[in-house]
Design a protein around this motif. Structure first.
Motif, PDB file in Angstrom:
ATOM      1  N   GLY A  53      84.641 -78.601  37.842  1.00  8.71           N
ATOM      2  CA  GLY A  53      83.778 -77.747  38.637  1.00  8.71           C
ATOM      3  C   GLY A  53      83.671 -78.133  40.098  1.00  8.71           C
ATOM      4  N   ALA A  54      84.241 -79.276  40.465  1.00  9.07           N
ATOM      5  CA  ALA A  54      84.168 -79.718  41.863  1.00  9.07           C
ATOM      6  C   ALA A  54      85.064 -78.857  42.745  1.00  9.07           C
ATOM      7  CB  ALA A  54      84.585 -81.176  41.983  1.00  9.07           C
ATOM      8  N   ILE A  55      84.591 -78.624  43.949  1.00  7.85           N
ATOM      9  CA  ILE A  55      85.335 -77.893  44.958  1.00  7.85           C
ATOM     10  C   ILE A  55      85.940 -78.909  45.917  1.00  7.85           C
ATOM     11  CG2 ILE A  55      85.121 -76.275  46.894  1.00  7.85           C
ATOM     12  CD1 ILE A  55      82.682 -75.104  45.376  1.00  7.85           C
ATOM     13  N   SER A  56      87.186 -78.734  46.256  1.00 12.33           N
ATOM     14  CA  SER A  56      87.851 -79.633  47.196  1.00 12.33           C
ATOM     15  C   SER A  56      87.595 -79.178  48.628  1.00 12.33           C
ATOM     16  CB  SER A  56      89.360 -79.652  46.930  1.00 12.33           C
ATOM     17  OG  SER A  56      90.017 -80.415  47.913  1.00 12.33           O
ATOM     18  N   ILE A  57      86.869 -80.026  49.362  1.00 13.35           N
ATOM     19  CA  ILE A  57      86.694 -79.826  50.803  1.00 13.35           C
ATOM     20  C   ILE A  57      86.866 -81.201  51.437  1.00 13.35           C
ATOM     21  CG2 ILE A  57      85.257 -79.030  52.700  1.00 13.35           C
ATOM     22  CD1 ILE A  57      83.664 -77.347  50.758  1.00 13.35           C
ATOM     23  N   PRO A  58      88.031 -81.484  51.988  1.00 15.04           N
ATOM     24  CA  PRO A  58      88.253 -82.798  52.596  1.00 15.04           C
ATOM     25  C   PRO A  58      87.193 -83.133  53.643  1.00 15.04           C
ATOM     26  CG  PRO A  58      90.307 -81.595  52.442  1.00 15.04           C
ATOM     27  CD  PRO A  58      89.207 -80.633  52.087  1.00 15.04           C
ATOM     28  N   ARG A  59      86.862 -84.397  53.734  1.00 17.21           N
ATOM     29  CA  ARG A  59      85.831 -84.887  54.646  1.00 17.21           C
ATOM     30  C   ARG A  59      86.019 -84.380  56.073  1.00 17.21           C
ATOM     31  NH1 ARG A  59      82.494 -85.163  57.375  1.00 17.21           N
ATOM     32  NH2 ARG A  59      81.632 -86.880  58.542  1.00 17.21           N
ATOM     33  N   GLY A  60      87.246 -84.285  56.511  1.00 19.14           N
ATOM     34  CA  GLY A  60      87.520 -83.888  57.888  1.00 19.14           C
ATOM     35  C   GLY A  60      87.164 -82.458  58.240  1.00 19.14           C
ATOM     36  N   VAL A  61      86.981 -81.600  57.250  1.00 21.25           N
ATOM     37  CA  VAL A  61      86.654 -80.193  57.533  1.00 21.25           C
ATOM     38  C   VAL A  61      85.347 -79.749  56.879  1.00 21.25           C
ATOM     39  CG1 VAL A  61      89.051 -79.504  57.938  1.00 21.25           C
ATOM     40  CG2 VAL A  61      88.094 -79.339  55.626  1.00 21.25           C
ATOM     41  N   LEU A  62      84.634 -80.673  56.285  1.00 20.00           N
ATOM     42  CA  LEU A  62      83.428 -80.346  55.523  1.00 20.00           C
ATOM     43  C   LEU A  62      82.417 -79.522  56.321  1.00 20.00           C
ATOM     44  CD1 LEU A  62      81.710 -80.714  52.931  1.00 20.00           C
ATOM     45  CD2 LEU A  62      80.828 -82.808  53.972  1.00 20.00           C
ATOM     46  N   GLU A  63      82.084 -79.979  57.501  1.00 17.81           N
ATOM     47  CA  GLU A  63      81.062 -79.296  58.297  1.00 17.81           C
ATOM     48  C   GLU A  63      81.470 -77.861  58.648  1.00 17.81           C
ATOM     49  OE1 GLU A  63      80.732 -83.714  58.967  1.00 17.81           O
ATOM     50  OE2 GLU A  63      82.368 -82.279  58.877  1.00 17.81           O
ATOM     51  N   PHE A  64      82.772 -77.606  58.711  1.00 17.78           N
ATOM     52  CA  PHE A  64      83.275 -76.284  59.058  1.00 17.78           C
ATOM     53  C   PHE A  64      83.342 -75.344  57.854  1.00 17.78           C
ATOM     54  CE2 PHE A  64      85.072 -79.247  62.137  1.00 17.78           C
ATOM     55  CZ  PHE A  64      84.633 -78.682  63.323  1.00 17.78           C
ATOM     56  N   LYS A  65      83.404 -75.886  56.643  1.00 20.49           N
ATOM     57  CA  LYS A  65      83.626 -75.068  55.450  1.00 20.49           C
ATOM     58  C   LYS A  65      82.391 -74.877  54.571  1.00 20.49           C
ATOM     59  CE  LYS A  65      88.335 -75.073  55.597  1.00 20.49           C
ATOM     60  NZ  LYS A  65      89.249 -74.014  55.322  1.00 20.49           N
ATOM     61  N   VAL A  66      81.454 -75.822  54.564  1.00 15.66           N
ATOM     62  CA  VAL A  66      80.366 -75.807  53.595  1.00 15.66           C
ATOM     63  C   VAL A  66      79.490 -74.559  53.690  1.00 15.66           C
ATOM     64  CG1 VAL A  66      78.726 -77.176  54.966  1.00 15.66           C
ATOM     65  CG2 VAL A  66      78.605 -77.216  52.454  1.00 15.66           C
ATOM     66  N   ASN A  67      79.241 -74.077  54.879  1.00 18.45           N
ATOM     67  CA  ASN A  67      78.371 -72.906  55.020  1.00 18.45           C
ATOM     68  C   ASN A  67      78.980 -71.629  54.458  1.00 18.45           C
ATOM     69  OD1 ASN A  67      76.302 -74.359  56.238  1.00 18.45           O
ATOM     70  ND2 ASN A  67      77.124 -74.033  58.288  1.00 18.45           N
ATOM     71  N   ASP A  68      80.300 -71.610  54.280  1.00 13.38           N
ATOM     72  CA  ASP A  68      80.985 -70.415  53.798  1.00 13.38           C
ATOM     73  C   ASP A  68      81.145 -70.359  52.282  1.00 13.38           C
ATOM     74  OD1 ASP A  68      81.284 -69.565  56.446  1.00 13.38           O
ATOM     75  OD2 ASP A  68      83.202 -70.596  56.661  1.00 13.38           O
ATOM     76  N   LEU A  69      80.675 -71.371  51.565  1.00  9.21           N
ATOM     77  CA  LEU A  69      80.823 -71.380  50.110  1.00  9.21           C
ATOM     78  C   LEU A  69      79.936 -70.313  49.477  1.00  9.21           C
ATOM     79  CD1 LEU A  69      80.822 -75.235  49.477  1.00  9.21           C
ATOM     80  CD2 LEU A  69      82.791 -73.678  49.462  1.00  9.21           C
ATOM     81  N   PRO A  70      80.479 -69.535  48.530  1.00  5.94           N
ATOM     82  CA  PRO A  70      79.696 -68.466  47.904  1.00  5.94           C
ATOM     83  C   PRO A  70      78.395 -68.951  47.238  1.00  5.94           C
ATOM     84  CG  PRO A  70      82.015 -68.249  47.342  1.00  5.94           C
ATOM     85  CD  PRO A  70      81.861 -69.556  48.065  1.00  5.94           C
ATOM     86  N   ALA A  71      78.390 -70.144  46.673  1.00  6.04           N
ATOM     87  CA  ALA A  71      77.194 -70.652  45.988  1.00  6.04           C
ATOM     88  C   ALA A  71      76.177 -71.264  46.952  1.00  6.04           C
ATOM     89  CB  ALA A  71      77.596 -71.682  44.935  1.00  6.04           C
TER      90      ALA A  71
END
Length: 127
Positions: free
Chosen positions: A49-67
Motif C-alpha cells: 500500500g505504500a506510495i513511492s515518492i523519493p525524498r528529493g521530490v516529496l514536497e513537490f508531489k505530496v499535495n497532489d496525492l488523491p488521498a
C-alpha cells in the motif's frame, strides 16, 4: 559545518517515530504511507500500500496525492534505515501536516521483524 547525520539527529528530536512493533498499526491507520527511498529500492520490495515518492521530490508531489485531505492527513513515511524518513517527516511538518510519523529503523527494521513486504509482480512476500 554540519553533516547529514547531524541533520538527521536534529530531525529525529523534532518528529514522531513509531517503533517497528507498532508500525503495522500505524500503517493501517495512515491515510497515506509514503516510501521515500529511490525507485529501485521501492521496486526491490516495499510495504503493501505504500506510495513511492523519493525524498528529493516529496514536497513537490505530496499535495497532489488523491488521498491527501490537507493538514489533517495521517501520513506515515519510511526509508531504508529512517534517516531520509526523519528529514521527510520534518519537511512534511514544515508544510503544515499535523499527523506525520516515521518508522524507527525504517524498512530494514520492518524486514528484520518479519513483517510482510511486496515486490512488484511477485505479490506478497512474508520472508
Amino acid at each position: 559545518m554540519k553533516t547529514a547525520h547531524d541533520l538527521v539527529s536534529a530531525a529525529k528530536n523534532q518528529i514522531t517515530e513509531v517503533a517497528v512493533a507498532e508500525a503495522q498499526d500505524a500503517c493501517d491507520q495512515a491515510d497515506i504511507v509514503i516510501d521515500v527511498r529511490e525507485p529501485a529500492e521501492y521496486a526491490a520490495g516495499h510495504i503493501a500500500g505504500a506510495i513511492s515518492i523519493p525524498r528529493g521530490v516529496l514536497e513537490f508531489k505530496v499535495n497532489d496525492l488523491p488521498a491527501n485531505k490537507g493538514a489533517d492527513t495521517n501520513l506515515l513515511v519510511y526509508c531504508k534505515t529512517s534517516g531520509r524518513a526523519a528529514l521527510a517527516a520534518q519537511s512534511l511538518e514544515a508544510l503544515g501536516y499535523k499527523q506525520v510519523v516515521s518508522i524507527a529503523g525504517g524498512f530494514e527494521a520492518w524486514v528484520e521483524a518479519g513483517k510482510p513486504t511486496v515486490r512488484p509482480h511477485e505479490g506478497v512476500d512474508f520472508g
